[in-house]
Structures are given as C-alpha cells and as structure tokens.
Design a protein around this motif. Structure first.
Motif, short mmCIF file in Angstrom:
data_model
loop_
_atom_site.label_atom_id
_atom_site.label_comp_id
_atom_site.label_asym_id
_atom_site.label_seq_id
_atom_site.Cartn_x
_atom_site.Cartn_y
_atom_site.Cartn_z
N LEU A 5 0.81 -1.21 0.00
CA LEU A 5 0.00 0.00 0.00
C LEU A 5 0.84 1.27 0.00
O LEU A 5 0.42 2.30 -0.50
CB LEU A 5 -0.94 0.00 1.22
N THR A 61 -12.00 -0.61 6.10
CA THR A 61 -12.76 -0.11 4.95
C THR A 61 -14.07 -0.86 4.78
O THR A 61 -15.13 -0.26 4.59
CB THR A 61 -11.93 -0.23 3.66
N ASN A 105 -7.58 10.68 -1.87
CA ASN A 105 -6.33 10.02 -2.26
C ASN A 105 -5.24 11.07 -2.38
O ASN A 105 -5.50 12.18 -2.84
CB ASN A 105 -6.49 9.34 -3.62
N PHE A 146 -12.55 2.14 -5.25
CA PHE A 146 -11.33 1.37 -4.99
C PHE A 146 -10.10 2.02 -5.63
O PHE A 146 -9.08 1.37 -5.82
CB PHE A 146 -11.49 -0.05 -5.54
N CYS A 191 -7.16 -0.79 -5.71
CA CYS A 191 -7.13 -1.70 -4.56
C CYS A 191 -7.06 -3.16 -5.00
O CYS A 191 -7.90 -3.64 -5.76
CB CYS A 191 -8.36 -1.49 -3.69
N ASN A 228 -10.27 -5.60 -4.10
CA ASN A 228 -11.64 -5.16 -4.42
C ASN A 228 -12.60 -6.33 -4.63
O ASN A 228 -13.75 -6.30 -4.18
CB ASN A 228 -11.63 -4.24 -5.64
N THR A 230 -9.88 6.58 6.62
CA THR A 230 -11.07 6.13 5.90
C THR A 230 -12.26 6.95 6.36
O THR A 230 -12.19 7.64 7.39
CB THR A 230 -11.35 4.63 6.17
#
Length: 397
Positions: free
Chosen positions: A46, A220, A277, A340, A347, A350, A384
């Motif tokens: 990540l 999430t 983001n 996502f 992601c 997903n 989040t």
C-alpha cells in the motif's frame, strides 16, 4: 500547507483520471504523516513506490484474482453465518463496531484458516483499534508528539505491535513446518514467487503484507457495511427489492447478483471508504492550462467527485438503479466512480471486499428486519470515511 508545500485539491474527473491513470508514472504515493505508524506499515504494497511497488504487486495480485478468492467463499460464508447467528437484537443497536468486528473475523479466517485462540484474536483486534486511534490523534493533534517521551504512548504502541509481529512470525513458522494443504490467503502468499528471482517473500515482508491486509481490509469494509445498513434501512423501496432478491437467490450466488452489487456500489458512491487520495508529483507537470512543480501534492477528492451534480443526477439520493442497465444487469462502465481507486494502484482486494459485503447483506436481511432510529450517522473522515456510530433497530424475522 505547512509541512507539505504546494497542494492541489481536486474533484475534477478529467484531472483525477490524468493523475491516477493517464500519467500515473509521474505520481507516487505520499508518505504517511505519522512516522510511528509508517514504521509498522510502511514496507507493504500500500505504501511503497516505483520498482518496489511493481515487483510486490506482481507477486501479490494472483492471490486476489477473482478465481483465487472464490476458493475462500466457503470460509467467508461460514464466518458470516456464525457471527450473524449471535447478532444482537433490539432497539438502538450501534452496528458499526459489530461490522468492524465481523469484517476483522472474516479477514482473520481467510488469512489463517486455523483454530486461533480467543486471546490471540482479541490481542490482534485491540492492536489494530489502538493503531487506528493512535494514527487519528497523531495526524489531527501533531503537538501530542512532543509529549510522547512523557506519556509513553509511542513506546506502548511499538511494544504492542512488536508482540503482534511475534505472533504472526509464530503462525508463519508453524505453517512452514506443516505439510498439510491449507486453503487460505497465507498459503497463497507463501506459495507466491517473484518473477525475477523465483524466490518468495522474506518473513518480514510477508508480515508487513499480512498486517496491511488486516489493517486496511477490515476498516474499509466494516465502515462501508455500516453505511450500507443505514442506507438500506432508510429506503423502504430498496429494502423491499433487496429482500425479494434474496428470496430468489442462493447465498453462494449473492456476489454475482446485479441488484446486490448495485446496492453496494451506490453505498460506496455516497460513502467511499477511501474518501480522498494523495499523490505526489515526481517531475514538473501541467494539466488543463495549469502547471505545477515537482513535489506538489495532489489530493483527489473522491467523496466530492462521487457527489458532484455535474456527474450524477440527484447526486445526494441513494439510488442503486443508477448502476443497472435497462435490462437489469450491472453496468460495469459507470464513469466518475472510483471507490477502490483507479489505474495500476487500484485496490488489490476489491473482488474480495465486494464478495464479502454481498454475503453479509444477504445474511443480515434474510435474518432480520432492520429500521432506522431517525438519527443519521455522523461521518468521521480519517484515513477512511468512518461513521461515528450507526444506531439501528434490529428484529429477527
């Protein structure tokens, strides 16, 4: 912005697409604002960039391919059914901690399909809750960092996470010594090999990936499920159509059902877990007549883009039908929708998250009648988009 330099915040669809897709090679993930948390999670997929990210992504991606995660469906369904069997009922039930706990249990069982003691699971759960709370305070109240030598907050967190890493190290050692075949994500990751060397991940890298899967995955999904329960309970028409869909659908088939997927998509449009983001420009760049230098931070405001009236009709209305084609099939080409993320860094989990949420919604609305208390949840935009609490009335059918 102090400490960040030049920052651009945008919900412009074309610019977001440019940063995340068209010219993604010029943009990298930003470093975590909290150094303490970065030490725990910073080497995982990540947060790494460049060649390290590409190498790690190619290694991990196959484990989350749609065909691979279908092998985990039985584990996920068994976990969901067992949890919902003991789900609390009554008035004024806060479902957010319940959804977070359920999502954590699903991930634990999917990662480690072993009998784990209650003490171990509790320790893991406490560790992630403490890390999330520490992260929120560390980012929102940075002055606290000067008090760490006095309060011992940083020292206590590091000590707790050293214990969690030792626990995972023991699980990995036990698995490597076990010749039995296991059907879980740990087995898939242990069997993964780098293309260039043919070697697997180091133990420390594997631990980092396991930690980020647990950290990012359960928070999430738990938040999204909480928002979904509120939205469905608040809309009688959607709730009735979902119940009728469930009556005609088997649980195993729920992740493939168009209407269930449309509900989840619409929930993530209104309340995207990753609501913003951040990318950092590697080189000077320009877009739409504007230029900006290297090191500029680009904050792509996904929440704003998902609710922009220029992109969505009745943008604030919960309407799953907008994700369905005229013949009732799911529309996979909806624009301006990035729950996502987008581009190569979309992601990796997903497909797993979508299947898990379908199983949970199917089981809950097959078992319970859920209604709202009239109090809308308050949004808490941290790493989040977390609800502070989601208070619902729950009654068994």
């Amino acid at each position: 912005m102090p400490g960040k330099g030049r920052v651009i915040v945008t919900q412009d669809s074309s610019f977001v697409n440019y940063v995340l897709r068209e010219n993604h090679t010029n943009y990298q993930k930003a470093k975590l604002d909290t150094d303490v948390v970065a030490k725990q999670l910073g080497t995982s997929l990540l947060f790494v960039n460049g060649d390290d990210w590409r190498r790690q992504r190619r290694l991990i991606q196959p484990a989350f391919h749609h065909n691979s995660i279908q092998q985990l469906y039985e584990t996920v369904m068994n976990t969901v059914n067992a949890y919902i069997a003991n789900f609390p009922q009554g008035a004024q039930v806060d479902v957010y901690p319940l959804m977070r706990e359920l999502s954590f249990s699903v991930l634990l069982n999917s990662l480690f399909n072993i009998d784990m003691s209650r003490e171990m699971t509790d320790e893991l759960c406490r560790g992630f809750i403490n890390l999330q709370d520490f992260m929120a305070k560390d980012v929102l109240q940075p002055f606290r960092r000067f008090l760490y030598p006095v309060t011992g907050a940083e020292k206590n967190l590091v000590k707790q996470w050293d214990g969690i890493r030792d626990m995972l190290r023991g699980i990995i050692a036990q698995r490597r010594a076990d010749e039995t075949t296991h059907n879980d994500l740990l087995a898939m990751l242990l069997n993964s090999r780098y293309e260039d060397t043919g070697q697997g991940m180091s133990e420390e890298q594997l631990i980092s990936e396991l930690l980020i899967l647990l950290f990012a995955g359960h928070e999430t999904t738990g938040s999204t499920l909480s928002w979904l329960l509120y939205l469905i309970a608040s809309n009688h028409q959607v709730c009735e159509k979902l119940i009728c869909t469930i009556e005609k659908t088997d649980m195993l088939d729920s992740p493939r059902d168009s209407y269930i997927n449309a509900i989840i998509n619409e929930g993530m449009r209104l309340y995207p877990a990753v609501w913003i983001n951040e990318r950092v420009a590697i080189k000077d760049d320009q877009f739409g007549g504007f230029s900006f230098p290297a090191a500029t931070s680009i904050l792509t405001y996904i929440y704003g883009m998902h609710r922009c009236e220029a992109y969505w009709e009745d943008a604030s209305t919960f309407n799953p039908e907008r994700f369905l084609k005229s013949e009732g099939l799911i529309d996979k080409n909806v624009k301006n929708y990035l729950p996502f993320g987008a581009g190569p860094r979309m992601c990796v989990g997903n497909n797993f998250a979508m299947a898990e949420m379908a199983f949970v919604l199917y089981t809950i609305f097959k078992t319970f009648h859920i209604s709202t208390t009239g109090a809308p949840p308050a949004a808490w935009p941290l790493l989040t988009l977390r609800p502070r609490e989601v208070i619902l009335n729950i009654k068994k059918i």
